[in-house]
Design a protein around this motif. Structure first.
Motif, PDB file in Angstrom:
ATOM      1  N   GLU A 153      -1.552 -13.189  -9.840  1.00 18.11           N
ATOM      2  CA  GLU A 153      -1.702 -13.988  -8.630  1.00 18.11           C
ATOM      3  C   GLU A 153      -3.052 -13.685  -7.966  1.00 18.11           C
ATOM      4  O   GLU A 153      -3.587 -12.593  -8.085  1.00 18.11           O
ATOM      5  N   ALA A 154      -3.579 -14.666  -7.242  1.00 18.94           N
ATOM      6  CA  ALA A 154      -4.803 -14.442  -6.479  1.00 18.94           C
ATOM      7  C   ALA A 154      -4.537 -13.437  -5.367  1.00 18.94           C
ATOM      8  O   ALA A 154      -3.417 -13.307  -4.863  1.00 18.94           O
ATOM      9  N   ASN A 155      -5.564 -12.709  -4.997  1.00 19.64           N
ATOM     10  CA  ASN A 155      -5.497 -11.844  -3.813  1.00 19.64           C
ATOM     11  C   ASN A 155      -6.805 -11.993  -3.043  1.00 19.64           C
ATOM     12  O   ASN A 155      -7.574 -12.930  -3.298  1.00 19.64           O
ATOM     13  N   SER A 156      -7.066 -11.117  -2.115  1.00 17.43           N
ATOM     14  CA  SER A 156      -8.254 -11.259  -1.272  1.00 17.43           C
ATOM     15  C   SER A 156      -9.554 -11.013  -2.023  1.00 17.43           C
ATOM     16  O   SER A 156     -10.638 -11.249  -1.485  1.00 17.43           O
ATOM     17  N   LEU A 157      -9.461 -10.566  -3.277  1.00 16.69           N
ATOM     18  CA  LEU A 157     -10.669 -10.266  -4.049  1.00 16.69           C
ATOM     19  C   LEU A 157     -11.054 -11.384  -5.014  1.00 16.69           C
ATOM     20  O   LEU A 157     -12.228 -11.527  -5.366  1.00 16.69           O
ATOM     21  N   GLY A 158     -10.060 -12.127  -5.503  1.00 12.88           N
ATOM     22  CA  GLY A 158     -10.351 -13.162  -6.487  1.00 12.88           C
ATOM     23  C   GLY A 158      -9.081 -13.795  -7.014  1.00 12.88           C
ATOM     24  O   GLY A 158      -7.992 -13.605  -6.468  1.00 12.88           O
ATOM     25  N   SER A 159      -9.220 -14.540  -8.093  1.00 14.79           N
ATOM     26  CA  SER A 159      -8.097 -15.282  -8.666  1.00 14.79           C
ATOM     27  C   SER A 159      -7.529 -14.576  -9.885  1.00 14.79           C
ATOM     28  O   SER A 159      -8.270 -13.991 -10.685  1.00 14.79           O
ATOM     29  N   GLY A 219      -3.643  -4.088 -10.530  1.00 17.80           N
ATOM     30  CA  GLY A 219      -4.142  -5.082  -9.581  1.00 17.80           C
ATOM     31  C   GLY A 219      -4.464  -4.433  -8.249  1.00 17.80           C
ATOM     32  O   GLY A 219      -3.959  -3.357  -7.929  1.00 17.80           O
ATOM     33  N   ALA A 220      -5.306  -5.089  -7.459  1.00 15.70           N
ATOM     34  CA  ALA A 220      -5.815  -4.481  -6.232  1.00 15.70           C
ATOM     35  C   ALA A 220      -5.336  -5.177  -4.962  1.00 15.70           C
ATOM     36  O   ALA A 220      -5.953  -5.041  -3.908  1.00 15.70           O
ATOM     37  N   ALA A 221      -4.215  -5.899  -5.039  1.00 14.05           N
ATOM     38  CA  ALA A 221      -3.725  -6.617  -3.855  1.00 14.05           C
ATOM     39  C   ALA A 221      -3.487  -5.682  -2.683  1.00 14.05           C
ATOM     40  O   ALA A 221      -3.690  -6.056  -1.520  1.00 14.05           O
ATOM     41  N   MET A 222      -3.076  -4.438  -2.962  1.00 12.51           N
ATOM     42  CA  MET A 222      -2.732  -3.497  -1.887  1.00 12.51           C
ATOM     43  C   MET A 222      -3.967  -2.996  -1.127  1.00 12.51           C
ATOM     44  O   MET A 222      -3.836  -2.358  -0.074  1.00 12.51           O
ATOM     45  N   LEU A 223      -5.178  -3.315  -1.617  1.00 14.11           N
ATOM     46  CA  LEU A 223      -6.371  -2.964  -0.838  1.00 14.11           C
ATOM     47  C   LEU A 223      -6.438  -3.786   0.434  1.00 14.11           C
ATOM     48  O   LEU A 223      -7.054  -3.363   1.416  1.00 14.11           O
ATOM     49  N   GLU A 224      -5.821  -4.988   0.409  1.00 10.62           N
ATOM     50  CA  GLU A 224      -5.903  -5.943   1.515  1.00 10.62           C
ATOM     51  C   GLU A 224      -7.376  -6.182   1.845  1.00 10.62           C
ATOM     52  O   GLU A 224      -8.116  -6.657   0.997  1.00 10.62           O
ATOM     53  N   ASN A 225      -7.839  -5.841   3.036  1.00  6.92           N
ATOM     54  CA  ASN A 225      -9.264  -6.012   3.349  1.00  6.92           C
ATOM     55  C   ASN A 225      -9.949  -4.670   3.591  1.00  6.92           C
ATOM     56  O   ASN A 225     -10.974  -4.589   4.264  1.00  6.92           O
ATOM     57  N   GLU A 226      -9.372  -3.599   3.009  1.00  9.87           N
ATOM     58  CA  GLU A 226      -9.862  -2.244   3.240  1.00  9.87           C
ATOM     59  C   GLU A 226     -10.593  -1.723   1.997  1.00  9.87           C
ATOM     60  O   GLU A 226      -9.989  -1.171   1.079  1.00  9.87           O
ATOM     61  N   VAL A 227     -11.912  -1.873   1.966  1.00  7.82           N
ATOM     62  CA  VAL A 227     -12.700  -1.425   0.818  1.00  7.82           C
ATOM     63  C   VAL A 227     -12.557   0.081   0.607  1.00  7.82           C
ATOM     64  O   VAL A 227     -12.524   0.568  -0.534  1.00  7.82           O
ATOM     65  N   GLU A 228     -12.423   0.840   1.709  1.00  2.67           N
ATOM     66  CA  GLU A 228     -12.340   2.300   1.605  1.00  2.67           C
ATOM     67  C   GLU A 228     -11.093   2.772   0.853  1.00  2.67           C
ATOM     68  O   GLU A 228     -11.018   3.922   0.409  1.00  2.67           O
ATOM     69  N   ARG A 229     -10.107   1.904   0.700  1.00  2.00           N
ATOM     70  CA  ARG A 229      -8.915   2.291  -0.045  1.00  2.00           C
ATOM     71  C   ARG A 229      -9.238   2.575  -1.516  1.00  2.00           C
ATOM     72  O   ARG A 229      -8.491   3.278  -2.198  1.00  2.00           O
ATOM     73  N   TRP A 247       0.816  -1.211   0.000  1.00  2.00           N
ATOM     74  CA  TRP A 247       0.000   0.000   0.000  1.00  2.00           C
ATOM     75  C   TRP A 247       0.854   1.267   0.000  1.00  2.00           C
ATOM     76  O   TRP A 247       0.664   2.165  -0.818  1.00  2.00           O
ATOM     77  N   ASN A 248       1.835   1.339   0.904  1.00  2.00           N
ATOM     78  CA  ASN A 248       2.675   2.537   0.974  1.00  2.00           C
ATOM     79  C   ASN A 248       3.481   2.741  -0.308  1.00  2.00           C
ATOM     80  O   ASN A 248       3.699   3.879  -0.742  1.00  2.00           O
ATOM     81  N   ASP A 249       3.937   1.637  -0.914  1.00  2.00           N
ATOM     82  CA  ASP A 249       4.706   1.746  -2.154  1.00  2.00           C
ATOM     83  C   ASP A 249       3.843   2.282  -3.294  1.00  2.00           C
ATOM     84  O   ASP A 249       4.288   3.103  -4.101  1.00  2.00           O
ATOM     85  N   VAL A 250       2.611   1.807  -3.379  1.00  2.00           N
ATOM     86  CA  VAL A 250       1.704   2.265  -4.437  1.00  2.00           C
ATOM     87  C   VAL A 250       1.421   3.755  -4.279  1.00  2.00           C
ATOM     88  O   VAL A 250       1.437   4.521  -5.258  1.00  2.00           O
ATOM     89  N   LEU A 251       1.191   4.201  -3.050  1.00  2.00           N
ATOM     90  CA  LEU A 251       0.943   5.627  -2.818  1.00  2.00           C
ATOM     91  C   LEU A 251       2.196   6.455  -3.095  1.00  2.00           C
ATOM     92  O   LEU A 251       2.115   7.565  -3.627  1.00  2.00           O
TER      93      LEU A 251
END
Length: 401
Positions: free
Chosen positions: A192-198, A164-174, A118-122
């Motif tokens: 790669e799969a993340n917390s949202l899907g494959s 890709g949205a891996a950096m959202l982790e479990n934070e929808v508000e991101r 997350w910090n790297d993307v920002l």
């Protein structure tokens, strides 16, 4: 090549002192790194080309309009600096009016070898947007009106995009935070799969997760378009069905022409089109090959385009070349694991590895040759305008606010 009149000579980060405020790396020639190739036209076609370019809004649905080091062994150090160099002058020599800029994405390894933190993307977004704020040739596009404005003023509109949205982790508000940073298109997974899907790399695609459904809903509400280019097949279908807005597959091709996980089957692409979506044809090295054209050039690339014109219709096609300024094949070799290169080629027929994709070496050459190819093959002005930008603008109007 005609330079856009609005470009005044700005170089990336010129408000800072090289070697003092940031580390300098030697960059390759933006244009001419390899022998240039332009689709040959007759004098009459050259005349028509200029008319088509003048009246069409030309959009790259997926590119990386930045430099990578001449010495690709330095690419990891370059990326850890978190300060990629935008190729403003080279862009000014392109036909582009709009570029969907995908920033560091799969190579966003500023603080982690695995990337996608997350910090790297920002950091990446903030650094590049700071540079963008110091010049007035490339403008950040947040709505369709910005695209029209750039076209009329001889400038280039840049749309911040994340693959890709891996950096959202479990934070929808991101999703909203990224929207605030200007992101207007985001992929759900990157291979790669993340917390949202494959992702397309996974052998077992479980589809969109419960969290993934929430993110799709939030992106629809916020006005951020959804990209499924690197998403697994089942997860992609789930996204298309769940989204209330047209879905974009920004850089892809037909798996029916070339059996690669990096491409998508025709029935899936048709499902995307049936709900108003848009598919951009991909040109990154060794992606849009065909059994007829196993050497990757503009010919194999456009074979995918013509095939999909027949399958899904011209109203749902565009171009997302996925090019950059530098050694793209060398980048793939360096980041093979991060970019899932080996997984993408599993099951494909034999092909010849090329040093670069002839006619599609970088965003400048690609933007010029795509138009030249369409003119050479006698597509109508109306159809050319659709695939160069009109289809994308239609989908964006349904997604953005």
């Amino acid at each position: 090549m005609v330079m856009k009149k609005a470009y005044k000579g700005y170089k990336a980060y010129e408000y800072l002192e090289k070697g003092v405020d940031y580390k300098e790396f030697k960059m390759p020639k933006a244009i001419g790194r390899v022998p240039e190739y332009y689709v040959p036209l007759t004098d009459e076609q050259e005349k028509r080309l200029l008319e088509v370019v003048d009246k069409s809004i030309i959009i790259s649905l997926h590119d990386h309009p930045v430099f990578f080091p001449e010495d690709m062994s330095q690419v990891f150090e370059y990326n850890r600096e978190g300060r990629q160099i935008a190729a403003y002058e080279a862009l000014s020599k392109s036909y582009l009016d709009v570029v969907f800029d995908n920033f560091m994405d799969g190579t966003c390894t500023i603080g982690s070898k695995a990337g996608w933190k997350w910090n790297d993307v920002l950091h990446d977004l903030g650094m590049r947007l700071c540079d963008l704020a110091h010049q007035d040739f490339v403008i950040r596009a947040e709505k369709v009106d910005d695209i029209i404005k750039a076209y009329k003023e001889g400038k280039i509109a840049l749309v911040p995009t994340i693959e890709g949205a891996a950096m959202l982790e479990n934070e929808v508000e991101r999703v909203e935070i990224l929207y605030g940073f200007g992101v207007r298109l985001m992929g759900i997974t990157y291979s790669e799969a993340n917390s949202l899907g494959s992702g397309l790399k996974e052998k077992n695609d479980g589809g969109l997760t419960a969290l993934g459904y929430k993110v799709v809903e939030r992106m629809n509400k916020v006005g951020m378009a959804i990209d499924c280019s690197h998403v697994g097949d089942k997860t992609t279908i789930d996204i298309i069905n769940a989204s209330t807005k047209p879905v974009i597959i920004s850089h892809c091709g037909s798996r029916d022409l070339w059996n690669s996980r990096r491409l998508k089957p025709d029935d899936l692409l048709k499902a995307c089109a049936d709900k108003g979506g848009v598919i951009g044809i991909e040109a990154a090295p060794h992606t849009t090959l065909t059994l007829k054209n196993r050497e990757h050039t503009i010919d194999s690339f456009m074979e995918h385009f013509e095939h999909l014109v027949d399958v899904i219709g011209i109203d749902h096609l565009a171009f997302g070349p996925d090019t950059l300024y530098g050694d793209h094949v060398g980048l793939h070799h360096a980041f093979a694991s991060n970019l899932s290169i080996k997984s993408s080629h599993e099951g494909t027929a034999d092909f010849e590895e090329v040093e670069y994709v002839k006619g599609l070496e970088n965003p400048t050459e690609a933007s010029i040759n795509i138009v030249r190819w369409l003119v050479k093959h006698n597509y109508s002005d109306e159809d050319i305008a659709k695939v160069l930008g009109g289809n994308i603008i239609r989908a964006l109007k349904d997604n953005w606010y």
